[in-house]
Enzyme design. Structure first.
Site, short mmCIF file in Angstrom:
data_model
loop_
_atom_site.label_atom_id
_atom_site.label_comp_id
_atom_site.label_asym_id
_atom_site.label_seq_id
_atom_site.Cartn_x
_atom_site.Cartn_y
_atom_site.Cartn_z
N HIS A 136 4.58 2.98 3.91
CA HIS A 136 3.79 4.21 4.05
C HIS A 136 3.48 4.81 2.68
O HIS A 136 2.35 5.22 2.41
CB HIS A 136 4.57 5.20 4.92
CG HIS A 136 4.03 6.59 4.92
ND1 HIS A 136 3.12 7.05 5.86
CD2 HIS A 136 4.23 7.63 4.08
CE1 HIS A 136 2.82 8.31 5.61
NE2 HIS A 136 3.48 8.68 4.52
N GLU A 137 4.49 4.89 1.81
CA GLU A 137 4.28 5.48 0.49
C GLU A 137 3.37 4.60 -0.37
O GLU A 137 2.53 5.12 -1.11
CB GLU A 137 5.64 5.68 -0.21
CG GLU A 137 6.56 6.64 0.49
CD GLU A 137 5.93 8.01 0.71
OE1 GLU A 137 5.14 8.45 -0.15
OE2 GLU A 137 6.21 8.62 1.74
N HIS A 161 -0.20 5.27 0.51
CA HIS A 161 -0.77 6.45 -0.13
C HIS A 161 -1.38 6.10 -1.49
O HIS A 161 -2.48 6.56 -1.82
CB HIS A 161 0.31 7.53 -0.33
CG HIS A 161 0.53 8.41 0.85
ND1 HIS A 161 -0.49 9.13 1.45
CD2 HIS A 161 1.65 8.71 1.56
CE1 HIS A 161 0.01 9.84 2.45
NE2 HIS A 161 1.30 9.59 2.55
N GLU A 197 -1.92 11.54 6.19
CA GLU A 197 -0.60 11.04 6.57
C GLU A 197 -0.69 10.04 7.72
O GLU A 197 -0.01 9.01 7.71
CB GLU A 197 0.31 12.22 6.96
CG GLU A 197 0.75 13.09 5.81
CD GLU A 197 1.58 12.33 4.79
OE1 GLU A 197 2.39 11.47 5.20
OE2 GLU A 197 1.41 12.59 3.59
#
Length: 471
Positions: A287-288, A291, A352
């Site tokens: 997930h990070e 980003h 997100e």
């Protein structure tokens, strides 16, 4: 063509999540995968026998520290545990650098600095217009109004032209988001944020320089292997292979992790305590990484800059129309809150959700058990409930609620499982971790029925500690 790696996990990952501040996880500045995770199974009956609730916090069943247990978490490629990641585009760096003193400030930083000056100019201009109008004699006011009525079409044309300029600026700065193909406004280029990221990196390194774990620490090595595997598994994506992933593990209890736009990965040890297994850790780091790959930091800064520039017009009008400064201050506050809750926060929640989707795809390509992704957010929601933290409405947050996040991931999991199959990943064995979590919750509710949750934070040593073993 997707290239799939095999990810083996030996030993039983029984580390339970340490409840921390869930909102700390949203500190993402932006804020790659293919392999099988093989963990010994635990039956539901054994889970029940090992289950016991402790006040406000969940601990591992084992009395060993996380650093002593982690050596069993070995990520390997073709059956061999790698010790170096030369081909994985991953870099280990312990030093930090300072920018040259005469280096020009990055463009985004420049606009951040001049932002207060822009607002001050709008306030002064609006207030000057109001005072000028008050000072006009009544006859001159009427003449001005009459002139405005006669030239209303010219005034309307001028305002329309200004609106057309903003619209043209918006559409000429639209770009396609990598991977998802979503159209988005991008005012700042990658090179601008690389410079800003270096400055932010220097700041974080200065803040955490005494808390950085050494490369020999088992927790550091786990993060290194997971990020390396994410990078290698998704190197067919140009945005992933273009970045140098640099690992930093901070000895900090906050449940937090973030990746700077230049590939600097920061993971707090509180997150390592919060995840139940390496599957969850892989998804969170995916997930990070998403980003950074999707350039969400530049996108968010671009939108905020565009909206702030538009708001200067309304700010000038507020200070020109309001009869008193006190009313103008209230109007300015209302305008800023409307912008925040109607545009800024919903947009952050959209980013997100997109990072969750792409991060889950990264995990699926690495043959991670993607079903564990939604369990993490269910655990975080449970931690909030046990700690008695108030549940704020989602519209007040920059992140989706834990419940909605878990539901969103559950809807994406079937597609992610198909991606695993396309990578020729081995079939997932053992029970669904979501089912195990529900069984644990059911047993917890049954065992706590008739007696309130304990108020004491002390753990009774005669009772086993609550554990969430996941297959």
């Amino acid at each position: 063509r997707n290239r799939c790696q095999r990810l083996d996990l030996s030993g039983n990952s029984r580390s339970c999540f340490l409840s921390g501040n869930p909102d700390s996880y949203r500190n993402l500045v932006g804020k790659g995968l293919r392999c099988l995770l093989d963990v010994p199974h635990t039956s539901g009956q054994e889970v029940y026998r090992n289950a016991n609730h402790s006040s406000g916090r969940f601990f591992s069943q084992s009395s060993q520290a996380l650093g002593e247990k982690i050596p069993s978490l070995l990520i390997s490629s073709v059956g061999q545990p790698p010790h170096h990641f030369a081909a994985w585009n991953i870099q280990i760096n312990r030093s930090f650098h300072t920018s040259p003193s005469l280096q020009a400030a990055p463009v985004p930083l420049f606009w951040i600095i001049v932002k207060p000056a822009q607002k001050l100019f709008a306030i002064i201009l609006g207030r000057s217009i109001r005072n000028w109008w008050k000072a006009l004699p009544p006859n001159k006011r009427e003449l001005f109004k009459e002139s405005a009525r006669k030239n209303k079409w010219k005034i309307l044309l001028g305002v329309s032209s200004l609106g057309v300029v903003f619209i043209m600026f918006y559409f000429t700065h639209l770009e396609e988001t990598p991977i998802t193909g979503r159209a988005r406004l991008l005012v700042f280029g990658k090179e601008h944020f690389r410079e800003l990221s270096q400055m932010e990196y220097d700041m974080w390194m200065e803040q955490f320089k005494s808390q950085m774990l050494p490369e020999t620490d088992a927790r550091y090595q786990v993060v290194e292997r997971v990020v390396g595997h994410l990078s290698e598994s998704n190197k067919d994506i140009p945005e992933v292979s273009a970045l140098k992933w640099v690992i930093h593990v901070v000895d900090e209890p906050g449940v937090n992790a973030f990746v700077l736009p230049n590939g600097q990965v920061f993971v707090f040890t509180g997150l390592l305590d919060a995840v139940s297994d390496i599957h969850q850790l892989s998804f969170i780091l995916g997930h990070e990484i998403a980003h950074a790959v999707l350039e969400h930091a530049a996108e968010k800064a671009s939108l905020v800059h565009f909206l702030d520039f538009l708001s200067l017009i309304f700010l000038t009008m507020i200070w020109a129309i309001c009869p008193r400064d006190s009313l103008a201050v209230v109007g300015q506050w209302i305008q800023s809150k409307l912008q925040e809750f109607m545009f800024d926060r919903p947009y952050s929640r959209t980013l997100e959700a997109e990072a969750d989707k792409v991060g889950l795809q990264f995990a699926a390509k690495a043959c991670v058990d993607v079903r564990a992704s939604s369990v993490f957010w269910q655990q975080m929601e449970l931690a909030e409930a046990i700690q008695g933290q108030p549940r704020l409405p989602e519209w007040l947050s920059t992140h989706p609620s834990h419940e909605n996040r878990a539901e969103h991931l559950d809807r994406l999991i079937p597609e992610a499982l198909k991606i695993r199959e396309s990578c020729n990943c081995p079939s997932l064995s053992g029970p669904d971790p979501r089912l195990i979590f529900r069984l644990n919750m059911q047993h917890l509710l049954e065992s706590s029925k008739g007696r309130g949750l304990p108020n004491s934070t002390k753990q009774d040593p005669s009772k086993p500690k609550l554990d969430f073993p996941h297959a």
